[in-house]
Scaffold this motif. Sequence first.
Motif, PDB file in Angstrom:
ATOM      1  N   THR A  23       0.827  -1.196   0.000  1.00 19.56           N
ATOM      2  CA  THR A  23       0.000   0.000   0.000  1.00 19.56           C
ATOM      3  C   THR A  23       0.865   1.250   0.000  1.00 19.56           C
ATOM      4  O   THR A  23       2.082   1.186   0.222  1.00 19.56           O
ATOM      5  N   PHE A  69      -8.442   1.876  -0.152  1.00 18.36           N
ATOM      6  CA  PHE A  69      -9.045   1.628   1.154  1.00 18.36           C
ATOM      7  C   PHE A  69     -10.113   2.707   1.331  1.00 18.36           C
ATOM      8  O   PHE A  69      -9.854   3.787   1.848  1.00 18.36           O
ATOM      9  N   VAL A  75     -12.275   3.831   6.105  1.00 18.01           N
ATOM     10  CA  VAL A  75     -11.423   3.652   7.280  1.00 18.01           C
ATOM     11  C   VAL A  75     -12.038   4.471   8.408  1.00 18.01           C
ATOM     12  O   VAL A  75     -12.077   5.701   8.345  1.00 18.01           O
ATOM     13  N   ALA A 126     -11.023  -0.944   8.836  1.00 18.83           N
ATOM     14  CA  ALA A 126     -10.503  -0.466   7.551  1.00 18.83           C
ATOM     15  C   ALA A 126     -11.042  -1.419   6.489  1.00 18.83           C
ATOM     16  O   ALA A 126     -10.871  -2.634   6.602  1.00 18.83           O
ATOM     17  N   PHE A 138     -11.782  -2.573   2.328  1.00 18.72           N
ATOM     18  CA  PHE A 138     -11.332  -2.530   0.935  1.00 18.72           C
ATOM     19  C   PHE A 138     -12.010  -3.689   0.208  1.00 18.72           C
ATOM     20  O   PHE A 138     -12.741  -4.478   0.798  1.00 18.72           O
ATOM     21  N   LEU A 185      -3.524   3.925   7.781  1.00 21.56           N
ATOM     22  CA  LEU A 185      -4.332   4.182   6.591  1.00 21.56           C
ATOM     23  C   LEU A 185      -5.189   5.425   6.796  1.00 21.56           C
ATOM     24  O   LEU A 185      -5.782   5.620   7.867  1.00 21.56           O
TER      25      LEU A 185
END
Length: 202
Positions: free
Chosen positions: A31, A66, A69, A75, A77, A153
């Motif tokens: 990421t 993502f 969050v 979180a 995805f 994130l």
Amino acid sequence: MRILVAILLLLFSSSFAASPTPSVFRVRIETTAGNFVIEAHRDWAPNGADRLHELVLAKFFNDSRFFRVVPGFVAQFGIAGKPETAQAWRDKTFPDDPVVESNQRGFVGYAMTGPNTRATQLYINLADNTRLDPQGFAPIGKVVEGMEVVDKLYSGYGETSGGGMRGGKQERLFKEGNAWLDREFPKLDKLIRAAILTGHQR
């Protein structure tokens, strides 16, 4: 005769097309915030683990976002960056698994709207969310490396950049994909690629 041979070859090759899911395997997620590793267990949730294995091999997650969050919660995805890919997988649901493990911090499961509605969207618990257990959210694995990356994130958009499946805010994400997210929510962290780690399968 040629047609018959072609059909037989197709049937033969298709029987080996699907790579069998190991009982335990690891997925490395790269990421923009860093990298982390999910370890999936078929004995926790065989249907969910099988789907994760399938999606990673299909490169479904590569170049996605993502999009949800929520600090102290999850979180999320698992909506493909290309709208045509996201739409193709959207209704490919699979049967529920019983809840074997609990939704503790770092554990990973599938988002859903009700029975047998899991498809591609995954969440990582950012805290102990054991209240999800009686609702049927079955963890399929856990983050075994890089949880500090998951904690980093970008969370500034909360539920506005797609939200959960039940929130009714995902339509534009499915229709426009990365183009919409990158325009309206440019700070979202990107999932660059996901890959099965060799040497961590059994």
